[in-house]
Write a protein that holds these residues in place. Structure first.
Motif, short mmCIF file in Angstrom:
data_model
loop_
_atom_site.label_atom_id
_atom_site.label_comp_id
_atom_site.label_asym_id
_atom_site.label_seq_id
_atom_site.Cartn_x
_atom_site.Cartn_y
_atom_site.Cartn_z
N UNK A 400 123.03 41.87 -15.38
CA UNK A 400 121.68 42.43 -15.21
C UNK A 400 121.61 43.26 -13.94
N UNK A 401 120.59 44.10 -13.89
CA UNK A 401 120.09 44.64 -12.63
C UNK A 401 118.65 44.15 -12.50
N UNK A 402 118.24 43.90 -11.29
CA UNK A 402 116.89 43.38 -11.04
C UNK A 402 116.12 44.43 -10.25
N UNK A 403 114.97 44.84 -10.77
CA UNK A 403 114.08 45.75 -10.06
C UNK A 403 112.81 44.99 -9.71
N UNK A 404 112.57 44.79 -8.42
CA UNK A 404 111.34 44.18 -7.95
C UNK A 404 110.40 45.31 -7.56
N UNK A 405 109.31 45.47 -8.31
CA UNK A 405 108.36 46.53 -8.04
C UNK A 405 107.23 45.93 -7.21
N UNK A 406 107.25 46.22 -5.90
CA UNK A 406 106.23 45.67 -5.01
C UNK A 406 104.98 46.52 -5.13
N UNK A 407 103.91 45.92 -5.65
CA UNK A 407 102.68 46.66 -5.95
C UNK A 407 101.70 46.60 -4.79
N UNK A 408 102.15 47.11 -3.63
CA UNK A 408 101.26 47.17 -2.46
C UNK A 408 100.99 45.83 -1.83
N UNK A 409 101.98 44.92 -1.84
CA UNK A 409 101.77 43.59 -1.25
C UNK A 409 101.51 43.71 0.24
N UNK A 410 100.72 42.77 0.75
CA UNK A 410 100.42 42.74 2.18
C UNK A 410 101.01 41.52 2.87
N UNK A 411 101.83 40.75 2.14
CA UNK A 411 102.37 39.51 2.70
C UNK A 411 103.89 39.56 2.90
N UNK A 412 104.46 40.77 2.85
CA UNK A 412 105.89 40.91 3.09
C UNK A 412 106.76 40.57 1.91
N UNK A 729 117.93 27.43 -0.74
CA UNK A 729 117.79 27.14 0.69
C UNK A 729 116.40 27.53 1.15
N UNK A 730 115.67 26.59 1.73
CA UNK A 730 114.33 26.87 2.21
C UNK A 730 114.38 27.71 3.47
N UNK A 731 113.47 28.63 3.59
CA UNK A 731 113.41 29.51 4.76
C UNK A 731 112.05 29.44 5.38
N UNK A 732 111.97 29.80 6.62
CA UNK A 732 110.70 29.78 7.33
C UNK A 732 110.34 31.19 7.73
N UNK A 733 109.06 31.40 8.00
CA UNK A 733 108.60 32.70 8.43
C UNK A 733 108.39 33.63 7.27
N UNK A 734 108.22 34.93 7.57
CA UNK A 734 108.01 35.92 6.55
C UNK A 734 108.55 37.24 7.04
N UNK A 735 108.76 38.16 6.12
CA UNK A 735 109.22 39.48 6.49
C UNK A 735 110.60 39.40 7.10
N UNK A 736 110.84 40.22 8.15
CA UNK A 736 112.17 40.31 8.76
C UNK A 736 112.49 39.12 9.63
N UNK A 737 111.54 38.22 9.86
CA UNK A 737 111.77 37.09 10.74
C UNK A 737 112.13 35.82 9.97
N UNK A 738 112.45 35.92 8.69
CA UNK A 738 112.79 34.73 7.92
C UNK A 738 114.16 34.20 8.35
N UNK A 739 114.23 32.92 8.66
CA UNK A 739 115.47 32.28 9.12
C UNK A 739 115.68 30.98 8.34
#
Length: 742
Positions: A400-412, A729-739
């Motif tokens: 498969x190829x996966x296309x995630x179409x982000x429809x103007x999300x404001x939560x990263x 694997x659970x991650x914390x934070x959002x956007x570029x700060x997810x660790x």
């Protein structure tokens, strides 16, 4: 209908769909309208049923007959006097009918069958009589009361619902008299001063229990009328016996007790046809009571508020009967629809399972399908769910190829996917334009001809995509519906929806597959040929149910739409009543829009017209009409519990529940689900059905009034995972700060 993405509806012009906040006053004015019509209709229907039960039932009456008691409190002139007792104004008097006068009295009516025949017999012999009517019967048959008055007969009260008044308090007696009088006022526009207590007999039978009632009734202005002769015609002793008991001796005057209601009165009518001419030939006159006594008429015309109150009462009783009749027809309709649907589901879903599970079964000549697939994931503010969704796709066993179409999300949401850096996963960003626009954008950017669509809150099993595309081995197949399942089914609301998905949606899809008229490709798990989508114009923004809309369009274009039971997807169902309301309201309204949009398919010919001839009527009946009428089952359960017959009502309701339980158990067996969730089925049928009723009623209101409904985003928790999948694997934070955590 399976899960659909839950983001806000865009405007037609595209771009941002955010609207300026409505003024506070406007919001306050609109909020009550949400419930106004459904609540008003429910209250009105309930009130009409209760009124009908109140008038027709004897639940409020006390029919016990008090044993005879001592007579020491009854004056001797009453015990030894005539059948007419006058205690008005504090006096005590007893009156008798003069010689050669016969006053025929008829109790318990009017009756639609026997009262007209009694009136015909009296009219044929120019005779008058006194009819002691009950309020319940007069309210139901006011025209007969009018005829009695019009033809010169006298009317007396016989209480509202025929209780033994010796058990009643003074307020209870007042209520019986006033309700009886109001029914008479509404039916004939008069009041009467004549009264006969139920279960009365002769003056010498008056005792210490009945005498206080007679005194109190007299203080309210009524003349109590007993009788000299009781024909006991209610026992049907034979015409000759009735005539014998009604005939005075030696020319004496008398008041004769007969009945024009309460059962088969053919002997009474036959006795009248002989009694009247025989006694008239002997010089008897059949008169009203006041005529025989030489007293003023017992009737007093009413006007003004009293008259209109009585007319309103009679009108409401008549309306309650009519409405109840319609509801009974509706109950018969929904009962037939429910049984027919269950029968078809059991028969056809079993046939579907046997067909696709045969060892030699093949979807088509081009199988197995191994070509790569594009998976489209439209996402709007799916930060809590999107990682599980994308990882479940990458872990699949089909290219498969996966296309995630982000429809103007404001939560990263988009950044979360990008940071995963998973092979074969691309992110496409766009301003918020709605789910149909996001899907069309994904189709335009897809590399492959087979396209799978899913929701951003859904996870696939490793084999889901492979199983979902196998039906494309048949070149006639344009779309495939997968098996959407509830992932968060451990809560009560989740368990109810789990039952609904397995029993209502997936069992339905098996049936519709056999019939060749699948109405919906679920937004949570569906697959399409790119060529089929392009021929119907892609995903449309014309309705709020874009998945139902495009499925119907594919049928009309001549494509087959099938169901793949092993293509399982796990979606997060709403976890609160408010969220469930929002989702189902949009589904219901969107389905109505799609039905209306594709209504011309009913008259289309050829293979594409099969959906219009079979599918569209089925969808309309089973998804729009039947659920709207389904609460009648519970309404009549309550009615039967209150007004009876209780045992038959409970038995019928349990029978319906048993049929549903059998279908649910069969559906769970076909889907290989554990039966423990069916424990909540009875409660689901009582509560869940009412919620769906209100949702459908409001959807109808929105449709009929031309209202518009916007997308409503549901709150997600991201707790759903596919059974057997490796925990992510659970991650914390959002956007570029997810660790990584820990």
């Amino acid at each position: 209908m399976a899960s659909r993405s839950n983001r806000r509806r865009s405007n037609r012009a595209g771009g941002r769909s955010r609207r300026a906040p409505a003024p506070v006053n406007a919001r306050r004015l609109r909020l009550p309208m949400r419930w106004l019509l459904p609540a008003t209709l429910l209250i009105a229907v309930t009130a009409m049923l209760m009124l009908r039960g109140y008038v027709h039932s004897e639940i409020l009456a006390d029919h016990r007959i008090r044993p005879e008691t001592a007579t020491d409190q009854v004056p001797d002139e009453i015990l030894g006097g005539g059948p007419v007792i006058d205690t008005r104004g504090g006096k005590t008097a007893s009156l008798s009918v003069p010689e050669q006068r016969l006053v025929l009295t008829f109790d318990d009516g009017p009756d639609p069958t026997w009262t007209p025949k009694v009136l015909d017999a009296l009219k044929a012999h120019d005779a008058h009589a006194v009819f002691f009517i009950t309020g319940t019967m007069a309210s139901q048959y006011p025209d007969l009361v009018k005829r009695m008055v019009r033809e010169g007969h006298e009317i007396g009260l016989h209480t509202f619902n025929h209780p033994d008044l010796s058990y009643k308090s003074e307020s209870g007696i007042d209520w019986q008299l006033s309700q009886n009088q109001m029914a008479l006022e509404g039916a004939a526009g008069i009041r009467t001063s004549l009264f006969r207590p139920p279960y009365s007999s002769f003056a010498d039978a008056m005792d210490n229990a009945s005498w206080p009632v007679t005194q109190y009734v007299g203080s309210r202005g009524y003349l109590t009328v007993l009788n000299n002769f009781d024909t006991e015609d209610w026992q049907k002793p034979g015409v000759d016996e009735i005539i014998r008991k009604a005939t005075p001796k030696n020319g004496d005057g008398a008041i004769v007790l007969m009945h024009d209601s309460g059962g088969d009165r053919h002997q009474t009518v036959q006795a009248l046809e002989r009694l009247l001419p025989e006694l008239q030939a002997k010089g008897y006159k059949f008169q009203n009571l006041t005529e025989a006594l030489g007293a003023p008429s017992a009737h007093t015309p009413v006007a003004g508020a009293e008259l209109w109150k009585g007319r309103a009462w009679v009108f409401l009783v008549q309306a309650s009967d009519e409405i109840t009749g319609v509801l009974v027809v509706g109950l018969a309709v929904v009962g037939s629809l429910v049984l027919a649907r269950f029968g078809l589901m059991l028969l056809l879903s079993g046939a579907h399972a046997r067909r696709v599970r045969r060892k030699d079964f093949s979807w088509g000549p081009d199988g197995p399908v191994t070509e790569p697939v594009t998976v489209l994931v439209p996402a709007y503010n799916e930060a809590k769910c999107i990682e599980n969704t994308v990882r479940s796709l990458v872990a699949g066993d089909h290219p498969i190829e996966v296309l995630v179409i982000d429809d103007g999300s404001s939560d990263g949401t988009a950044r979360i996917v990008e940071d995963l850096n998973l092979p074969g996963v691309r992110v496409i960003r766009q301003l918020n334009a709605g789910k149909p626009a996001a899907l069309n954008r994904g189709v335009a950017n897809a590399r492959y001809d087979l396209i799978v669509m899913m929701d951003g809150d859904t996870v696939f099993e490793p084999s889901t995509v492979r199983e979902l595309v196998q039906p494309f081995a048949d070149p006639r197949v344009g779309a495939v519906a997968g098996n959407a399942k509830v992932g968060n089914k451990d809560s009560l609301i989740g368990a109810w929806q789990h039952i609904e998905y397995v029993m209502g949606f997936n069992l339905d899809r098996r049936m519709y597959d056999i019939l060749g008229c699948m109405p919906t490709i679920p937004g949570a798990v569906g697959a399409f040929r790119r060529s089929a989508l392009e021929r119907v114009g892609g995903m449309s923004e014309d309705t709020l149910a874009e998945d139902t809309d495009v499925t119907m369009a594919l049928h009309r274009d001549g494509w087959r739409v099938v169901y793949a039971e092993n293509a399982r997807a796990w979606t997060e169902a709403p976890e609160s009543v408010q969220q469930l309301w929002s989702q189902r309201y949009r589904w219901s309204y969107g389905t109505m829009q799609a039905i209306w949009k594709h209504r011309r398919s009913v008259v289309e010919r050829g293979p594409s017209g099969r959906f219009g001839r079979v599918g569209l009527p089925f969808v309309s009946l089973f998804m729009v009409v039947a659920p709207l009428l389904a609460p009648l089952i519970d309404v009549f359960l309550l009615y039967g519990l209150v007004f009876g017959p209780t045992e038959k009502t409970v038995g019928a309701w349990l029978g319906v529940l048993a049929v549903q339980a059998v279908c649910a158990a069969y559906a769970f067996r076909l889907d290989r689900e554990r039966m423990r969730h069916l424990v909540s089925l009875p409660l689901q049928q009582i509560l869940y059905r009412q919620l769906m009723y209100v949702v459908l009623l409001r959807s109808w209101t929105t449709a009929l009034t031309g209202g518009r409904l916007r997308w409503q985003k549901l709150r997600r928790t991201g707790v759903v995972e596919a059974p057997g999948s490796i925990p992510q694997q659970r991650t914390a934070g959002s956007g570029s700060e997810r660790r990584p955590v820990g």
